[in-house]
Design a protein around this motif. Structure first.
Motif, PDB file in Angstrom:
ATOM      1  N   PHE A  27       5.777  -2.988 -11.889  1.00 35.67           N
ATOM      2  CA  PHE A  27       5.535  -3.015 -10.454  1.00 35.67           C
ATOM      3  C   PHE A  27       4.194  -3.690 -10.156  1.00 35.67           C
ATOM      4  CE2 PHE A  27       4.221  -1.613  -6.323  1.00 35.67           C
ATOM      5  CZ  PHE A  27       5.399  -1.653  -5.590  1.00 35.67           C
ATOM      6  N   GLY A  28       3.217  -3.495 -11.030  1.00 36.23           N
ATOM      7  CA  GLY A  28       1.916  -4.127 -10.831  1.00 36.23           C
ATOM      8  C   GLY A  28       2.017  -5.639 -10.749  1.00 36.23           C
ATOM      9  N   ILE A  29       2.904  -6.238 -11.569  1.00 39.06           N
ATOM     10  CA  ILE A  29       3.095  -7.698 -11.522  1.00 39.06           C
ATOM     11  C   ILE A  29       3.630  -8.109 -10.158  1.00 39.06           C
ATOM     12  CG2 ILE A  29       4.325  -9.645 -12.533  1.00 39.06           C
ATOM     13  CD1 ILE A  29       4.417  -8.106 -15.175  1.00 39.06           C
ATOM     14  N   ALA A  30       4.648  -7.389  -9.679  1.00 34.30           N
ATOM     15  CA  ALA A  30       5.228  -7.710  -8.374  1.00 34.30           C
ATOM     16  C   ALA A  30       4.213  -7.477  -7.256  1.00 34.30           C
ATOM     17  CB  ALA A  30       6.485  -6.869  -8.147  1.00 34.30           C
ATOM     18  N   MET A  31       3.512  -6.361  -7.328  1.00 33.43           N
ATOM     19  CA  MET A  31       2.544  -6.013  -6.297  1.00 33.43           C
ATOM     20  C   MET A  31       1.405  -7.029  -6.229  1.00 33.43           C
ATOM     21  SD  MET A  31       0.426  -2.423  -5.963  1.00 33.43           S
ATOM     22  CE  MET A  31       1.877  -1.441  -5.641  1.00 33.43           C
ATOM     23  N   GLY A  42       9.759   3.810   0.244  1.00 26.51           N
ATOM     24  CA  GLY A  42       9.007   2.562   0.112  1.00 26.51           C
ATOM     25  C   GLY A  42       9.893   1.399  -0.246  1.00 26.51           C
ATOM     26  N   SER A  43      10.879   1.637  -1.095  1.00 26.33           N
ATOM     27  CA  SER A  43      11.807   0.582  -1.483  1.00 26.33           C
ATOM     28  C   SER A  43      12.592   0.073  -0.287  1.00 26.33           C
ATOM     29  CB  SER A  43      12.767   1.118  -2.548  1.00 26.33           C
ATOM     30  OG  SER A  43      13.729   0.152  -2.896  1.00 26.33           O
ATOM     31  N   ALA A  77       0.819  -1.216   0.000  1.00 29.03           N
ATOM     32  CA  ALA A  77       0.000   0.000   0.000  1.00 29.03           C
ATOM     33  C   ALA A  77       0.850   1.262   0.000  1.00 29.03           C
ATOM     34  CB  ALA A  77      -0.922  -0.008   1.216  1.00 29.03           C
ATOM     35  N   LEU A  78       1.960   1.240   0.728  1.00 23.00           N
ATOM     36  CA  LEU A  78       2.842   2.402   0.811  1.00 23.00           C
ATOM     37  C   LEU A  78       3.276   2.852  -0.569  1.00 23.00           C
ATOM     38  CD1 LEU A  78       4.797   4.394   2.200  1.00 23.00           C
ATOM     39  CD2 LEU A  78       6.374   2.478   2.544  1.00 23.00           C
ATOM     40  N   ASP A  79       3.698   1.913  -1.391  1.00 22.51           N
ATOM     41  CA  ASP A  79       4.161   2.300  -2.719  1.00 22.51           C
ATOM     42  C   ASP A  79       3.000   2.645  -3.641  1.00 22.51           C
ATOM     43  OD1 ASP A  79       6.797   2.141  -4.587  1.00 22.51           O
ATOM     44  OD2 ASP A  79       4.996   1.621  -5.695  1.00 22.51           O
ATOM     45  N   PHE A  80       1.910   1.883  -3.559  1.00 22.77           N
ATOM     46  CA  PHE A  80       0.789   2.151  -4.456  1.00 22.77           C
ATOM     47  C   PHE A  80       0.256   3.564  -4.258  1.00 22.77           C
ATOM     48  CE2 PHE A  80      -3.739   2.275  -5.430  1.00 22.77           C
ATOM     49  CZ  PHE A  80      -3.726   1.847  -6.749  1.00 22.77           C
ATOM     50  N   PHE A  81       0.088   3.979  -3.010  1.00 24.77           N
ATOM     51  CA  PHE A  81      -0.507   5.285  -2.746  1.00 24.77           C
ATOM     52  C   PHE A  81       0.499   6.424  -2.877  1.00 24.77           C
ATOM     53  CE2 PHE A  81      -3.799   2.661  -0.717  1.00 24.77           C
ATOM     54  CZ  PHE A  81      -4.885   3.162  -1.415  1.00 24.77           C
ATOM     55  N   THR A  82       1.757   6.088  -3.071  1.00 27.25           N
ATOM     56  CA  THR A  82       2.736   7.119  -3.388  1.00 27.25           C
ATOM     57  C   THR A  82       2.330   7.857  -4.655  1.00 27.25           C
ATOM     58  OG1 THR A  82       4.568   5.999  -2.282  1.00 27.25           O
ATOM     59  CG2 THR A  82       5.135   7.487  -4.057  1.00 27.25           C
ATOM     60  N   VAL A  83       1.794   7.129  -5.620  1.00 30.30           N
ATOM     61  CA  VAL A  83       1.334   7.761  -6.859  1.00 30.30           C
ATOM     62  C   VAL A  83       0.106   8.628  -6.592  1.00 30.30           C
ATOM     63  CG1 VAL A  83       0.451   7.360  -9.186  1.00 30.30           C
ATOM     64  CG2 VAL A  83       2.266   5.905  -8.279  1.00 30.30           C
ATOM     65  N   SER A  84      -0.867   8.102  -5.845  1.00 25.84           N
ATOM     66  CA  SER A  84      -2.098   8.848  -5.574  1.00 25.84           C
ATOM     67  C   SER A  84      -1.823  10.173  -4.878  1.00 25.84           C
ATOM     68  CB  SER A  84      -3.033   8.008  -4.699  1.00 25.84           C
ATOM     69  OG  SER A  84      -3.415   6.823  -5.355  1.00 25.84           O
ATOM     70  N   LEU A  85      -0.867  10.173  -3.949  1.00 28.10           N
ATOM     71  CA  LEU A  85      -0.576  11.373  -3.174  1.00 28.10           C
ATOM     72  C   LEU A  85       0.224  12.416  -3.942  1.00 28.10           C
ATOM     73  CD1 LEU A  85       0.286   9.628   0.208  1.00 28.10           C
ATOM     74  CD2 LEU A  85      -1.583  11.257  -0.134  1.00 28.10           C
ATOM     75  N   THR A  86       0.864  12.008  -5.017  1.00 30.34           N
ATOM     76  CA  THR A  86       1.739  12.929  -5.752  1.00 30.34           C
ATOM     77  C   THR A  86       1.265  13.169  -7.181  1.00 30.34           C
ATOM     78  OG1 THR A  86       3.192  11.060  -6.335  1.00 30.34           O
ATOM     79  CG2 THR A  86       3.771  12.336  -4.377  1.00 30.34           C
ATOM     80  N   VAL A  99      -2.358   1.531   6.931  1.00 35.65           N
ATOM     81  CA  VAL A  99      -1.122   1.996   7.553  1.00 35.65           C
ATOM     82  C   VAL A  99      -0.111   2.402   6.475  1.00 35.65           C
ATOM     83  CG1 VAL A  99       0.855   1.319   8.978  1.00 35.65           C
ATOM     84  CG2 VAL A  99      -1.456   0.666   9.662  1.00 35.65           C
ATOM     85  N   GLY A 100      -0.050   1.631   5.379  1.00 31.26           N
ATOM     86  CA  GLY A 100       0.833   1.988   4.277  1.00 31.26           C
ATOM     87  C   GLY A 100       0.463   3.333   3.678  1.00 31.26           C
ATOM     88  N   TYR A 101      -0.828   3.546   3.487  1.00 30.59           N
ATOM     89  CA  TYR A 101      -1.330   4.835   2.984  1.00 30.59           C
ATOM     90  C   TYR A 101      -0.971   5.947   3.972  1.00 30.59           C
ATOM     91  CZ  TYR A 101      -4.710   7.771   0.377  1.00 30.59           C
ATOM     92  OH  TYR A 101      -5.313   8.734  -0.392  1.00 30.59           O
ATOM     93  N   LEU A 102      -1.143   5.662   5.270  1.00 26.23           N
ATOM     94  CA  LEU A 102      -0.841   6.637   6.316  1.00 26.23           C
ATOM     95  C   LEU A 102       0.643   7.007   6.307  1.00 26.23           C
ATOM     96  CD1 LEU A 102      -1.989   8.174   8.784  1.00 26.23           C
ATOM     97  CD2 LEU A 102      -1.427   6.174  10.164  1.00 26.23           C
ATOM     98  N   LEU A 103       1.509   6.010   6.196  1.00 28.31           N
ATOM     99  CA  LEU A 103       2.952   6.267   6.140  1.00 28.31           C
ATOM    100  C   LEU A 103       3.313   7.133   4.929  1.00 28.31           C
ATOM    101  CD1 LEU A 103       4.572   2.836   7.096  1.00 28.31           C
ATOM    102  CD2 LEU A 103       4.786   4.987   8.339  1.00 28.31           C
ATOM    103  N   ALA A 104       2.723   6.788   3.786  1.00 27.58           N
ATOM    104  CA  ALA A 104       2.993   7.565   2.574  1.00 27.58           C
ATOM    105  C   ALA A 104       2.536   9.014   2.757  1.00 27.58           C
ATOM    106  CB  ALA A 104       2.284   6.930   1.378  1.00 27.58           C
TER     107      ALA A 104
END
Length: 482
Positions: A133-137, A197-198, A48-57, A170-175
């Motif tokens: 990244f979608g494949i890995a996620m 996130g990495s 979630a942390l990495d996925f929502f990195t895009v949404s927030l930016t 929590v991942g979204y919150l951290l991002a």
């Protein structure tokens, strides 16, 4: 037959469900069981942390690459589309070879592509990396949920399901926190989020590599070793049992995809463009939009835990229905006010309901799954639902582009995209859809799937294939005896 069908349409407290002894059961859990659960939770948090990195930016990315908001949401759509492929690949590896190394490998791939996302220079490069990244996620959720839940006593699985799923919040919150505190002060701006996130994902991979294999697979591998079964023979058995499972459970597969399509529309529709909605339609600053997002995710974390615990007592379906009704009740508070306080309260309660319903999903799917395929079945159903809902953010962005409203900023009127109306209609419709699918669906409360044979053992594809020395009628009552 007809009265029984009609009676099943009404979600109710399960006769065998019982929340008593949950806290006593917590005392019986071994440290390694806790470790398996929390590393599954951490893996899902990283996702979630990495996925929502895009949404927030989104605004920063649009400016960086010289494109509009709708074009950036294409990256979100591509990530969601490719997740199904990852769920199939890593789910099969997990059910065939065990939980440990497939999850480690999966996390390492996520780490690499998250790191790469922070180094791209063009829009095309960004889309390519996000697709990979979608494949890995795609593999993370099924592997994390199976690893976390199958090693715990049955009485704890409802509560554990709710806590596990809120690794997502929590991942979204951290991002959001990193976006609020670090990104504005970093010379690398949005890239910092991907690099952070990495690093967290690499940490999760190292922790999982240090833990032992799931006890279920250790027992199964020991039994097969005693029989002298070779790796090739186990692989042949696995594919045979997979074929038998699909022949028997194809209707259940269709139902699970329908259910998860609705749930993914619900979460992505209420979260992916939420910061953009506050900044564009309500005129909030990026700082205030991030704070409201953080408040909403606090509601999600609380809702997931509460609903997961409730589901052990009320049953899985009834708890989902209660949470969806709560979502419907708070949509007006989520979209009608214009000031920070009421809108933040609306975000809290909407996410309490949305992620409360989601908190039941890991255990609901695990209990409905063909027992030997608890990584592949839930993971693929989840990600196929993600694929169906992949265009959520684009649907909302397009709706906002075609539906306008007037706001007042600094005493001046301004015509902006009306994301509030679009999201209200979208979430209300989806909540009603999930309500119907849930009511008409099955439930297998408190299933003892941990006693079942694995997919590489003869007969593993049958629902009644119990591991040697186990009994489905034996209750997990060591916790209540403490």
């Amino acid at each position: 037959m007809a009265p029984r069908f009609i009676a099943n349409l009404v979600p109710r407290r399960e006769r065998n469900s019982d929340s008593s002894g949950v806290f006593q059961a917590l005392l019986t859990v071994k440290p390694v069981q806790y470790a398996h659960f929390w590393v599954g939770w951490l893996a899902w948090t990283c996702d979630a942390l990495d996925f929502f990195t895009v949404s927030l930016t989104v605004p920063l990315l649009a400016k960086q690459f010289g494109v509009n908001v709708t074009s950036i949401t294409t990256a979100i759509t591509l990530t969601l589309l490719f997740r199904s492929l990852g769920a199939i690949i890593f789910g099969i590896l997990s059910d065939r070879f065990g939980r440990k190394w497939p999850l480690v490998l999966n996390l390492l791939f996520c780490c690499v592509f998250s790191l790469s996302s922070g180094f791209v220079q063009t829009y095309v490069q960004f889309l390519c990396v996000r697709s990979l990244f979608g494949i890995a996620m795609g593999g993370i959720w099924g592997l994390a949920a199976s690893s976390a839940l199958e090693n715990l006593p049955v009485k704890l699985r409802g509560l554990a399901s709710g806590i596990l799923q809120q690794g997502y919040a929590v991942g979204y919150l951290l991002a959001a926190v990193i976006n609020l505190t670090v990104v504005p002060n970093s010379r690398y701006t949005w890239r910092t989020l991907f690099w952070f996130g990495s690093g967290v994902t690499l940490f999760a991979a190292i922790i999982r590599a240090c833990l032992p294999e799931s006890e279920i697979f250790l027992r199964a591998k020991a039994l097969e070793k005693e029989k002298g079964t070779t790796t090739t023979e186990k692989t042949k058995v696995f594919f045979h049992e997979t074929k038998e499972m699909l022949k028997t459970h194809w209707k259940l597969c269709v139902y699970a995809v329908l259910l998860m399509s609705g749930f993914n529309f619900l979460s992505h529709g209420s979260q992916d463009l939420y910061p953009t909605y506050l900044e564009t339609t309500k005129g909030f600053s990026s700082h205030d939009a991030t704070i409201a997002t953080i408040i909403g995710n606090c509601g999600a974390i609380v809702g997931g835990g509460v609903a997961g615990y409730m589901s052990q007592y009320f049953g899985r379906r009834l708890t989902i229905v209660i949470m969806l009704l709560l979502v419907g009740a708070f949509i007006p508070l989520w979209i009608l006010p214009n000031s920070f306080g009421p809108l933040s309260a609306g975000a809290f309660f909407i996410q309490f309901g949305v992620q409360g319903a989601w908190g039941v999903i890991p255990i609901q799917l695990a209990e409905l799954s063909p027992p030997a395929f608890r990584a592949t079945f839930p993971g693929v159903a989840y990600q196929l639902g993600n694929m169906v809902s992949a265009a959520s953010s684009q649907i909302e962005a397009t709706g906002g582009n075609n539906l306008k409203t007037t706001i007042y900023v600094g005493g001046q009127s301004k015509i902006v995209d009306d994301y509030a109306t679009v999201q209200g209609i979208f979430i209300g419709t989806i909540a009603a859809y999930i309500l119907l699918v849930t009511i008409f669906g099955p439930e297998n409360h408190s299933s003892h799937f941990e006693k079942h044979k694995t997919a590489f053992e003869e007969g593993g594809g049958r629902d009644d294939a119990i591991m040697e020395g186990e009994s489905v009628h034996e209750e997990d009552e060591k916790a209540s005896e403490v």
